[in-house]
Design an enzyme around this catalytic site. Sequence first.
Site, PDB file in Angstrom:
ATOM      1  NE  ARG A 125       7.046  -0.575  12.673  1.00 37.35           N
ATOM      2  CZ  ARG A 125       7.012   0.056  11.459  1.00 37.35           C
ATOM      3  NH1 ARG A 125       7.619   1.137  11.152  1.00 37.35           N
ATOM      4  NH2 ARG A 125       6.631  -0.750  10.360  1.00 37.35           N
ATOM      5  CD  GLN A 138      14.055  -4.589  16.021  1.00 39.01           C
ATOM      6  OE1 GLN A 138      15.039  -5.649  15.972  1.00 39.01           O
ATOM      7  NE2 GLN A 138      14.725  -3.408  16.055  1.00 39.01           N
ATOM      8  CG  ASP A 179       6.951  -4.510  12.755  1.00 38.05           C
ATOM      9  OD1 ASP A 179       5.724  -4.444  12.065  1.00 38.05           O
ATOM     10  OD2 ASP A 179       7.544  -3.441  12.905  1.00 38.05           O
ATOM     11  CB  SER A 225       8.920  -4.058   9.642  1.00 37.01           C
ATOM     12  OG  SER A 225       8.938  -3.254  10.471  1.00 37.01           O
ATOM     13  CE1 TYR A 275       4.426   3.459   9.535  1.00 32.01           C
ATOM     14  CE2 TYR A 275       4.354   2.811  11.879  1.00 32.01           C
ATOM     15  CZ  TYR A 275       4.109   2.280  10.523  1.00 32.01           C
ATOM     16  OH  TYR A 275       3.755   1.215  10.208  1.00 32.01           O
TER      17      TYR A 275
END
Length: 374
Positions: free
Chosen positions: A121, A126, A129, A132, A228
């Site tokens: 991450r 991005q 991902d 996500s 997280y």
Amino acid sequence: MKIAVLKERAEGETRVALTPETAKKFIALGADVAIEAGAGEAAAISDAAYTDVGATVGPAQEALKDAGIVLGVQAPDPATLGGAKEGAFVAALFDPFRERERVDAYAKAGLEALSMEFMPRITRAQSMDVLSSQSNLSGYKAVIAAADQYGRAFPMMMTAAGTVQPARVFVMGVGVAGLQAIATAKRMGAQVSATDVRSATREQIESLGAKAIFVAEGGIEGEGSGGYASEMSDEYKAAQAKLVSEHIAKQDIVITTALIPGRPAPRLISDDQIATMKPGSVIFDIAVPQGGNVEGAVADQLVTRHGVTIMGYANTPAHLAPDASALFARNLYNFLSAFWDAEEGRPVLDEEIGDAVRLTQGGQVVSARLLEAG
């Protein structure tokens, strides 16, 4: 370089790892693209849509023959990948911690497994991902499904016959899924509140117009590993349970989203807390595939306890297959194209991202995260 995509064989999986949009882009890079017939049907993509952009459609074994890259949503059984080149990349969701035997089988088969769950991450990753992109859709779908099950109006409605009060929605866990759940419930006119163990999420909650519900002391400052939350102390858990018990009794809908990578989902709501809720209330547990945040939650089943309906899907993004497939396929394309070497005609992975996602190579399990976990 030949890129192959098979029809998903996991139960309930409706997504596909390649769309005509990304097939066309891979072909523009110089790759040959082959896809198994019918692979996109559950995601509303016809075989003709693939052939129209230059991809080859046919039986699985023809698609796999001499493939140097295999793309999947959920990693296929390596025994089904006969015909692919030795050392071929397989980029998909592997669930590495819970499916270690499958990872070992990939190593034995001489395939290079690339786990999209392990995408770091970081800013430049991005767009790659998948967690996500899929969580974003899960947060949206959870609210829509819970609203349908709730069977009452979300927004305040003032009529000549009287006023309909807005639904109260409480979101537990403010990651990507939680933020989308907050935004969706707000758009639908609900009164929304949310909580998380990470102090930094307070501003995010309030920026969406929701009320932040936090334990006074002891939250995590900033983000945990990879964005997280990490495991909390027993004292904090007790304080959080008390706060949730006081708040949850007033809620109509609760959405739980909390996950800790590599571990079972943390228990957020007990049966005693469910008993304090109003009859007709609904809890949607997004984390139910990882064991669930809610006591008594069962994937793909409606469970009623104390007049409260508990629900959750084993595969929430699969309930939005066309959009989920489009985003997943773009994540895969963004990943591989970022490392595409025009001279070699294939992706050449770097250390930061390549080493993070690589599970197997040269007949061995090489993932540091997996080896540390035993």
